[in-house]
Design a protein around this motif. Structure first.
Motif, PDB file in Angstrom:
ATOM      1  N   ARG A 267       2.519  -0.561   3.849  1.00 39.36           N
ATOM      2  CA  ARG A 267       2.006  -1.739   4.550  1.00 39.36           C
ATOM      3  C   ARG A 267       1.569  -2.816   3.560  1.00 39.36           C
ATOM      4  NH1 ARG A 267      -1.549   0.524   9.506  1.00 39.36           N
ATOM      5  NH2 ARG A 267      -1.946   2.330   8.177  1.00 39.36           N
TER       6      ARG A 267
ATOM      7  N   ASN B 212       6.156   6.129   9.786  1.00 40.97           N
ATOM      8  CA  ASN B 212       4.777   5.651   9.819  1.00 40.97           C
ATOM      9  C   ASN B 212       4.497   4.798  11.053  1.00 40.97           C
ATOM     10  OD1 ASN B 212       3.885   7.052   7.648  1.00 40.97           O
ATOM     11  ND2 ASN B 212       4.123   5.382   6.178  1.00 40.97           N
TER      12      ASN B 212
ATOM     13  N   THR C 221      -0.850   7.720   8.843  1.00 44.09           N
ATOM     14  CA  THR C 221       0.426   7.444   8.172  1.00 44.09           C
ATOM     15  C   THR C 221       0.534   8.327   6.919  1.00 44.09           C
ATOM     16  OG1 THR C 221      -0.628   5.702   6.890  1.00 44.09           O
ATOM     17  CG2 THR C 221       0.523   5.033   8.910  1.00 44.09           C
ATOM     18  N   GLU C 222       1.791   8.394   6.385  1.00 43.67           N
ATOM     19  CA  GLU C 222       2.008   9.173   5.154  1.00 43.67           C
ATOM     20  C   GLU C 222       2.242   8.240   3.978  1.00 43.67           C
ATOM     21  OE1 GLU C 222       5.030  12.361   5.023  1.00 43.67           O
ATOM     22  OE2 GLU C 222       4.830  12.343   7.207  1.00 43.67           O
ATOM     23  N   ASP C 223       1.935   8.735   2.784  1.00 46.16           N
ATOM     24  CA  ASP C 223       2.228   7.947   1.577  1.00 46.16           C
ATOM     25  C   ASP C 223       3.697   8.086   1.213  1.00 46.16           C
ATOM     26  OD1 ASP C 223      -0.385   7.333   1.515  1.00 46.16           O
ATOM     27  OD2 ASP C 223      -0.906   8.585  -0.207  1.00 46.16           O
ATOM     28  N   PHE C 224       4.246   7.030   0.626  1.00 45.27           N
ATOM     29  CA  PHE C 224       5.650   7.060   0.214  1.00 45.27           C
ATOM     30  C   PHE C 224       5.751   7.342  -1.282  1.00 45.27           C
ATOM     31  CE2 PHE C 224       9.271   4.798  -1.708  1.00 45.27           C
ATOM     32  CZ  PHE C 224      10.321   5.439  -1.050  1.00 45.27           C
TER      33      PHE C 224
ATOM     34  N   ASP D 135       0.858  -1.182   0.000  1.00 43.25           N
ATOM     35  CA  ASP D 135       0.000   0.000   0.000  1.00 43.25           C
ATOM     36  C   ASP D 135       0.900   1.240   0.000  1.00 43.25           C
ATOM     37  OD1 ASP D 135      -2.201  -1.625   0.099  1.00 43.25           O
ATOM     38  OD2 ASP D 135      -2.448  -1.490   2.284  1.00 43.25           O
ATOM     39  N   LYS D 136       0.268   2.403  -0.237  1.00 43.86           N
ATOM     40  CA  LYS D 136       1.076   3.628  -0.395  1.00 43.86           C
ATOM     41  C   LYS D 136       1.902   3.953   0.859  1.00 43.86           C
ATOM     42  CE  LYS D 136      -0.731   5.830  -4.308  1.00 43.86           C
ATOM     43  NZ  LYS D 136      -1.951   6.104  -4.967  1.00 43.86           N
ATOM     44  N   ASP D 137       1.413   3.524   2.029  1.00 42.19           N
ATOM     45  CA  ASP D 137       2.182   3.822   3.250  1.00 42.19           C
ATOM     46  C   ASP D 137       3.144   2.684   3.597  1.00 42.19           C
ATOM     47  OD1 ASP D 137       0.510   1.873   4.204  1.00 42.19           O
ATOM     48  OD2 ASP D 137      -0.360   3.077   5.824  1.00 42.19           O
TER      49      ASP D 137
ATOM     50  N   MET E  96      10.722   6.221   5.796  1.00 41.63           N
ATOM     51  CA  MET E  96       9.270   6.452   5.833  1.00 41.63           C
ATOM     52  C   MET E  96       8.561   5.408   6.699  1.00 41.63           C
ATOM     53  SD  MET E  96       6.662   8.153   5.002  1.00 41.63           S
ATOM     54  CE  MET E  96       6.875   9.249   3.615  1.00 41.63           C
ATOM     55  N   CYS E  97       9.074   4.187   6.645  1.00 44.42           N
ATOM     56  CA  CYS E  97       8.475   3.115   7.450  1.00 44.42           C
ATOM     57  C   CYS E  97       8.599   3.467   8.945  1.00 44.42           C
ATOM     58  CB  CYS E  97       9.203   1.808   7.107  1.00 44.42           C
ATOM     59  SG  CYS E  97       8.759   0.440   8.145  1.00 44.42           S
TER      60      CYS E  97
ATOM     61  N   GLN F 214      12.558   4.132   1.840  1.00 52.00           N
ATOM     62  CA  GLN F 214      11.403   3.418   2.413  1.00 52.00           C
ATOM     63  C   GLN F 214      11.624   3.157   3.903  1.00 52.00           C
ATOM     64  OE1 GLN F 214      11.181   0.031  -0.241  1.00 52.00           O
ATOM     65  NE2 GLN F 214       9.494   0.940  -1.375  1.00 52.00           N
TER      66      GLN F 214
END
Ligand code: FAD
Ligand code: NAD
Length: 403
Positions: A288, A330, A340-343, A284-286, A326-327, A323
């Protein structure tokens, strides 16, 4: 209140970036951070072509994980054997772990596309141990050729399958290494053959034409041959069979076959039950895993589509590290009950080395060749050390032969 457990699998670029960012942003008591990795060291996968050719020592491409993680991170040296995302249990060769949040960052494996004989007879630039094996195998071929009274010159033929970035970078190192090996093992240079076999009609398919021409001409000037548009269809103990026409094949005898024709995600992904393509999960964009709000996947096990061209982003260290950052952000957001934010990858360019003194690439939209490109590649290599281990690690392991 029970402290949440964040379990990170794999200490490559994605896993280590996640942990380093978590440890920076979370206080020692905010969560249990557990990192599991097969070895007690991280290796720079992006330098493995050098260790494989013998232009860098295996020691230089790796560093101790303990040197970059905080004391409140629990590091477990173990091999992950199974990931049960429904039961929230990870099994390793030494025990089991449960989690509140799981980060899967178990990296890549060489893809053989089911081509017969490759698993058994070709070597793959997969990790430090495999790189050391390739280096030693090539040296053994040179040493035994020297010793043999009935000399079989095919011992000195090295075939590289695939002219993608990995194949070309490895060939670049071989271009510099072969003359050294000839000297060391008393082998006449003209007895050695280094041949790259590529299935597509061009080297570095999809890359800039001018840069590809430069790379091919530089490698050819170092004696490297190319067989283009001729896929490898089989490997045996003796060498490889390539397809040269509609119904035409050629067998090339070789003492060494290195397979560098693409990667897939870690095979453990295929056993999780999460939908995947060649062990890569369309996250998914975040970041997951679809359907699992507590499972993040980063690095080469994750697949993201570049919507501008409707094709997956290539699996790279550059993206794995972004990533990881960002992970971590999130997971922290989820711990705080925030969204959460989109990557979105921030691709700064791509540089392909052609040995330690030459390269091609595009950086910040500019085409580079030769020493300028090579300088930039080393800056990029040092940057990844800096982002994970700061100045200390960069000074210890960095590349400072910049020109
Ligand atoms: P990895 O770096 O593969 O790390 C995975 C980690 O998981 C490893 O530490 C491994 O030991 C561990 N692990 C695996 N299985 C298990 C298990 N069962 N149990 C426990 N631990 C396990 N990308 C770029 O952006 N720039 C480059 O210049 C570049 N050069 C490259 C050169 C070469 C020769 C190669 C092969 C690749 C290159 N790449 C480059 C691609 C880049 O290396 C990968 O995209 C990157 O390594 C992916 O990072 P990762 O964290 O997903 O996995
Ligand atoms: P790749 O998929 O980029 O290239 C593989 C090559 O093998 C392709 O050119 C393909 O046509 C060829 N091939 C496939 N089947 C074949 C067959 N049967 N016979 C002969 N050739 C065949 O894979 P890679 O080079 O291993 O790179 C993997 C990833 O790592 C990529 O995302 C790449 O961008 C990245 N990488 C980046 C760098 C860098 O940035 N400097 C260096 C190495 C790797």
């Amino acid at each position: 209140m029970k402290r949440p457990t964040i379990l990170v699998l794999g200490a490559g670029y994605g896993g280590l970036s996640t942990v380093v960012n978590l440890q920076k942003s979370l206080g020692a008591n905010a969560a249990n951070i557990v990192l599991i990795n097969k070895n007690d060291y991280h290796y720079e996968s992006t330098w493995l072509h050098e260790a494989s050719a013998g232009t860098l020592s295996p020691e230089q491409v790796r560093y101790d994980i303990k040197d970059v993680i905080a004391t409140h991170v629990d590091f477990v040296q173990a091999t992950v054997e199974a990931i049960d995302v429904k039961g929230k249990v990870v099994t390793t060769n030494v025990g089991t772990h449960t989690y509140d949040y799981l980060v899967i960052s178990l990296g890549f494996e060489g893809e053989t596309f089911g081509i017969p004989g490759l698993d058994k007879h070709a070597l793959s630039i997969a990790n430090v141990k495999a790189a050391r094996h390739i280096r030693e195998h090539i040296e053994y071929q040179f040493a035994t050729w020297s010793l043999d009274t009935e000399k079989d010159d095919s011992r000195l033929t090295i075939i590289v399958g695939g002219a993608g970035f990995t194949g070309i970078e490895f060939l670049g190192e071989l271009g510099n290494r072969v003359p050294e090996l000839c000297k060391e093992y008393d082998v006449p240079y003209d007895k050695v053959r280094v041949l790259c076999v590529e299935a597509a009609p061009m080297v570095l398919p999809g890359f800039d034409d001018d840069l590809v021409k430069y790379a091919v001409s530089q490698l050819e000037s170092k004696g490297i041959e190319f067989s283009i548009g001729t896929p490898v269809v089989e490997a045996t103990e003796e060498g490889v069979k390539i397809k040269t026409g509609d119904d035409e094949f050629e067998f090339i005898k070789a003492g060494t076959v290195v397979w560098a024709a693409g990667v897939r995600g870690n095979r453990l992904i295929e056993e999780t039950g999460i939908e995947n393509m060649r062990a890569r999960v369309k996250v998914d964009k975040d970041l997951r895993a679809p359907g699992y709000s507590d499972v993040f996947i980063v690095g080469d096990c994750a697949l993201m589509i570049n919507e501008e061209i409707n094709r997956p982003y290539p699996p790279t260290a550059q993206i794995a590290m972004q990533q990881g950052d960002m992970c971590a952000n999130n997971i922290i957001a989820l711990l705080k009950g925030q969204p959460t934010e989109d990557f979105t990858p921030d691709i700064k360019g791509a540089i392909c080395s052609l040995g330690s003194d030459d390269a091609i690439g595009v950086a910040f939209g500019k085409k580079l060749t030769g020493k300028k490109a090579s300088f930039m590649k080393k800056v990029v290599d040092n940057r990844s050390l800096f982002l994970i281990g700061g100045v200390g690690l960069t000074l210890k392991k960095g590349k400072f032969n910049l020109l």
